[in-house]
Design a protein around this motif. Structure first.
Motif, PDB file in Angstrom:
ATOM      1  N   ASP A  74       0.816  -1.216   0.000  1.00 20.44           N
ATOM      2  CA  ASP A  74       0.000   0.000   0.000  1.00 20.44           C
ATOM      3  C   ASP A  74       0.850   1.267   0.000  1.00 20.44           C
ATOM      4  O   ASP A  74       0.439   2.295  -0.516  1.00 20.44           O
ATOM      5  CB  ASP A  74      -0.912   0.037   1.236  1.00 20.44           C
ATOM      6  N   ALA A  77       2.436   3.298  -3.576  1.00 16.91           N
ATOM      7  CA  ALA A  77       1.738   4.181  -4.515  1.00 16.91           C
ATOM      8  C   ALA A  77       2.478   5.507  -4.642  1.00 16.91           C
ATOM      9  O   ALA A  77       2.935   6.078  -3.662  1.00 16.91           O
ATOM     10  CB  ALA A  77       0.304   4.416  -4.049  1.00 16.91           C
ATOM     11  N   SER A  81      -3.787   8.660  -6.996  1.00 14.84           N
ATOM     12  CA  SER A  81      -4.312   8.330  -8.323  1.00 14.84           C
ATOM     13  C   SER A  81      -3.296   7.615  -9.211  1.00 14.84           C
ATOM     14  O   SER A  81      -3.627   7.215 -10.317  1.00 14.84           O
ATOM     15  CB  SER A  81      -4.800   9.599  -9.017  1.00 14.84           C
ATOM     16  N   LEU A  83      -0.640   4.463  -9.343  1.00 17.45           N
ATOM     17  CA  LEU A  83      -0.127   3.262  -8.710  1.00 17.45           C
ATOM     18  C   LEU A  83       1.335   3.010  -9.087  1.00 17.45           C
ATOM     19  O   LEU A  83       1.777   3.371 -10.163  1.00 17.45           O
ATOM     20  CB  LEU A  83      -0.960   2.051  -9.124  1.00 17.45           C
ATOM     21  N   GLN A  87       2.036  -2.458  -8.033  1.00 20.67           N
ATOM     22  CA  GLN A  87       0.605  -2.446  -7.763  1.00 20.67           C
ATOM     23  C   GLN A  87      -0.188  -2.645  -9.061  1.00 20.67           C
ATOM     24  O   GLN A  87      -1.181  -3.355  -9.082  1.00 20.67           O
ATOM     25  CB  GLN A  87       0.199  -1.128  -7.105  1.00 20.67           C
ATOM     26  N   GLN A  88       0.286  -2.023 -10.134  1.00 19.27           N
ATOM     27  CA  GLN A  88      -0.384  -2.194 -11.424  1.00 19.27           C
ATOM     28  C   GLN A  88      -0.315  -3.641 -11.885  1.00 19.27           C
ATOM     29  O   GLN A  88      -1.268  -4.182 -12.439  1.00 19.27           O
ATOM     30  CB  GLN A  88       0.257  -1.274 -12.472  1.00 19.27           C
ATOM     31  N   PHE A  90      -0.214  -6.296  -9.973  1.00 19.42           N
ATOM     32  CA  PHE A  90      -1.190  -7.076  -9.203  1.00 19.42           C
ATOM     33  C   PHE A  90      -2.594  -6.836  -9.716  1.00 19.42           C
ATOM     34  O   PHE A  90      -3.413  -7.733  -9.759  1.00 19.42           O
ATOM     35  CB  PHE A  90      -1.118  -6.719  -7.716  1.00 19.42           C
ATOM     36  N   ARG A  91      -2.856  -5.589 -10.105  1.00 18.67           N
ATOM     37  CA  ARG A  91      -4.185  -5.225 -10.593  1.00 18.67           C
ATOM     38  C   ARG A  91      -4.507  -5.987 -11.864  1.00 18.67           C
ATOM     39  O   ARG A  91      -5.528  -6.481 -12.137  1.00 18.67           O
ATOM     40  CB  ARG A  91      -4.251  -3.731 -10.837  1.00 18.67           C
TER      41      ARG A  91
END
Ligand code: FES
Length: 91
Positions: A74, A77, A81, A83, A87-88, A90-91
């Motif tokens: 977390d 980031a 707005s 990432l 994180q991207q 994982f998304r």
């Protein structure tokens, strides 16, 4: 009580000194990025950065990170707005 920086903010955990960092992160600070997998430092699902180095939070006692900087998924980031590349992925 163990005081440390979590994702840039000073925090204090009241769990016992020998409690694994993973439990403090998930229980006290609602950090759901690190997960419990194997519990024996083999799978890496509990990984966080401590002072910029990857550690397995399932086997690190919370007392070992006193006054150190901890970064979870977390905390990667760039902004609310934007990432981090991880994180991207994982998304
Ligand atoms: S839970 Fe598998 S390495 Fe920590």
């Amino acid at each position: 009580m163990t005081t440390f920086k979590l994702n840039g903010k000073q925090v204090s955990s009241t769990v016992a000194d020998d409690t694994p960092l993973l439990y403090a992160l998930r229980g006290d600070f609602e950090q759901n990025g690190p997960k419990f997998g194997c519990g024996v430092a083999q799978c890496g699902s509990c990984s966080v950065l401590v002072e910029g180095k990857v550690v397995r939070s399932c086997v690190m006692p919370v007392s070992a990170i006193k006054n150190k900087e901890v970064t979870t998924l977390d905390g990667l980031a760039v902004s609310d707005s934007q990432l981090h590349a991880l994180q991207q992925a994982f998304r």
